[in-house]
Enzyme design. Structure first.
Site, PDB file in Angstrom:
ATOM      1  N   PRO A  91       0.828  -1.216   0.000  1.00  0.00           N
ATOM      2  CA  PRO A  91       0.000   0.000   0.000  1.00  0.00           C
ATOM      3  C   PRO A  91       0.862   1.265   0.000  1.00  0.00           C
ATOM      4  CG  PRO A  91      -0.055  -1.070   2.170  1.00  0.00           C
ATOM      5  CD  PRO A  91       0.698  -1.980   1.246  1.00  0.00           C
ATOM      6  N   GLU A 118       1.977  -8.145   8.919  1.00  0.00           N
ATOM      7  CA  GLU A 118       2.236  -6.702   8.993  1.00  0.00           C
ATOM      8  C   GLU A 118       3.064  -6.209   7.819  1.00  0.00           C
ATOM      9  OE1 GLU A 118       0.988  -4.399  11.076  1.00  0.00           O
ATOM     10  OE2 GLU A 118      -0.217  -6.076  11.794  1.00  0.00           O
ATOM     11  N   ARG A 156      -3.860  -9.095 -20.578  1.00  0.00           N
ATOM     12  CA  ARG A 156      -4.787  -8.773 -21.667  1.00  0.00           C
ATOM     13  C   ARG A 156      -4.158  -7.867 -22.722  1.00  0.00           C
ATOM     14  NH1 ARG A 156      -7.845  -4.589 -21.195  1.00  0.00           N
ATOM     15  NH2 ARG A 156      -9.840  -5.435 -21.869  1.00  0.00           N
ATOM     16  N   ASP A 171      -9.800   0.401 -25.308  1.00  0.00           N
ATOM     17  CA  ASP A 171     -10.230   0.487 -23.914  1.00  0.00           C
ATOM     18  C   ASP A 171      -9.968   1.855 -23.304  1.00  0.00           C
ATOM     19  OD1 ASP A 171     -11.241  -2.023 -23.434  1.00  0.00           O
ATOM     20  OD2 ASP A 171      -9.283  -2.879 -22.965  1.00  0.00           O
TER      21      ASP A 171
HETATM   22  N1  SAH Z   1       1.551  -2.805   7.642  1.00  0.00           N
HETATM   23  C1  SAH Z   1       1.515  -2.604   6.223  1.00  0.00           C
HETATM   24  C2  SAH Z   1       0.338  -3.299   5.551  1.00  0.00           C
HETATM   25  C3  SAH Z   1       0.433  -4.774   5.586  1.00  0.00           C
HETATM   26  S1  SAH Z   1      -0.887  -5.523   4.723  1.00  0.00           S
HETATM   27  C4  SAH Z   1       1.395  -1.115   5.927  1.00  0.00           C
HETATM   28  O1  SAH Z   1       0.644  -0.440   6.620  1.00  0.00           O
HETATM   29  O2  SAH Z   1       2.005  -0.639   4.967  1.00  0.00           O
HETATM   30  C5  SAH Z   1      -0.169  -7.060   4.235  1.00  0.00           C
HETATM   31  C6  SAH Z   1       0.302  -7.140   2.802  1.00  0.00           C
HETATM   32  O3  SAH Z   1      -0.809  -6.939   1.950  1.00  0.00           O
HETATM   33  C7  SAH Z   1       1.338  -6.118   2.372  1.00  0.00           C
HETATM   34  O4  SAH Z   1       2.642  -6.542   2.675  1.00  0.00           O
HETATM   35  C8  SAH Z   1       1.115  -6.033   0.876  1.00  0.00           C
HETATM   36  O5  SAH Z   1       1.832  -7.034   0.181  1.00  0.00           O
HETATM   37  C9  SAH Z   1      -0.365  -6.322   0.724  1.00  0.00           C
HETATM   38  N2  SAH Z   1      -1.185  -5.115   0.518  1.00  0.00           N
HETATM   39  C10 SAH Z   1      -2.060  -4.563   1.387  1.00  0.00           C
HETATM   40  N3  SAH Z   1      -2.652  -3.490   0.864  1.00  0.00           N
HETATM   41  C11 SAH Z   1      -2.171  -3.343  -0.373  1.00  0.00           C
HETATM   42  C12 SAH Z   1      -2.405  -2.408  -1.434  1.00  0.00           C
HETATM   43  N4  SAH Z   1      -3.258  -1.393  -1.305  1.00  0.00           N
HETATM   44  N5  SAH Z   1      -1.718  -2.559  -2.569  1.00  0.00           N
HETATM   45  C13 SAH Z   1      -0.817  -3.566  -2.730  1.00  0.00           C
HETATM   46  N6  SAH Z   1      -0.571  -4.482  -1.774  1.00  0.00           N
HETATM   47  C14 SAH Z   1      -1.220  -4.379  -0.604  1.00  0.00           C
END
Ligand code: SAH
Length: 253
Positions: A91, A118, A156, A171
């Site tokens: 994220p 986490e 795709r 698209d």
């Molecule tokens: N503690 C971290 C979130 C961990 S969530 C933080 O706050 O940054 C667990 C895993 O889910 C992450 O390591 C990632 O690989 C995935 N993940 C969660 N949300 C995501 C998003 N919006 N985009 C891409 N991967 C995501």
């Protein structure tokens, strides 16, 4: 093109081989997908791949060593001349978009790493990850859905995966603007009528209508996209017509 995914849930990720055009493209070997479980690359007796965070706090952190060993196994199998980028789902990463998909679609493939818990030991990220990619500003429980999203968007664009290569070219985002609306049979129904122009058989008129609708939709819904491109004289005329008509007439003009 070859895609490798590092995930604690390989069976889930490989489900995409079963559905739709992307599934068919994979089954027909237009591109290949392999999923790797870091639990297979740990020497821990219970195949553990996570541990408590240094400094305390809730949750668990994925350890580096099983991930590094997994990447080594992938590299040995890929043997790329052109090294495939390692993309961590996060994220905190750069927001994935069509431009990313287009860039990845012309490369040698890529390796997606799906986090869980986490997150992942920062030292692995610092030493083994080329880019962190986000599916959007929300937190998911794992990187598998974002990885599937990326694989789908890239697949795709690979030639032959869609029945007709023109589909991808038309698209939304392909031309930096949104797609025009689509209609199919019947021409008239309780949900309304198909715009008359689409039934006219006049291809020039249809093309002009579609282009106008695509520009108009982009103007209404995603004006930020229009800020990023230089419209041609024809596009400016069509958009001006749309803007003049909008609000007074239904959109099927
Ligand atoms: N503690 C971290 C979130 C961990 S969530 C933080 O706050 O940054 C667990 C895993 O889910 C992450 O390591 C990632 O690989 C995935 N993940 C969660 N949300 C995501 C998003 N919006 N985009 C891409 N991967 C995501």
């Amino acid at each position: 093109m070859r895609i490798d995914a590092v995930t604690l849930f390989p069976e889930w990720l490989l489900e995409i081989e079963r559905y739709g055009v992307v599934g068919r493209g994979l089954r027909e070997q237009r591109l290949s997908l392999a999923a790797w479980n870091p639990r297979d690359y740990t020497d821990h007796p219970t195949r553990r791949v996570d541990d408590r965070p240094y400094g305390g706090g809730p949750g668990m952190v994925m350890q580096s060593a099983p991930l590094v060993a997994t990447l080594d196994a992938i590299a040995a199998q890929r043997g790329d001349n052109e090294r495939a980028p390692v993309l961590l789902m996060s994220p905190q990463g750069e927001r994935f978009d069509q431009r990313w998909a287009e860039r990845l679609a012309v490369g040698p493939g890529f390796i997606v790493v799906c986090g869980r818990y986490e997150g992942i030991d920062q030292r692995f990220i610092d030493t083994h990850v080329d880019a962190e990619i986000s599916a959007g500003d929300m937190v998911l429980s794992g990187g598998e859905l974002p990885a599937m999203m990326i694989i789908d968007a890239v697949a795709r664009l690979v030639s032959g995966v869609l029945g007709d290569d023109r589909s991808a070219a038309e698209d939304s985002f392909a031309n930096a603007i949104l797609d025009h609306p689509h209609y199919t049979r019947p021409p008239s129904d309780t949900v309304g009528d198909v715009p008359e122009v689409l039934l006219s058989g006049d291809h020039a008129r249809i093309e002009r209508w579609r282009e106008k609708q695509a520009l108009g939709r982009t103007w209404l819904r995603r004006p930020d996209l229009l800020d990023e491109i230089d419209l041609s004289a024809r596009q400016r005329t069509l958009l001006a017509e749309f803007v003049a008509e909008y609000g007074r007439e239904p959109q099927d003009k």
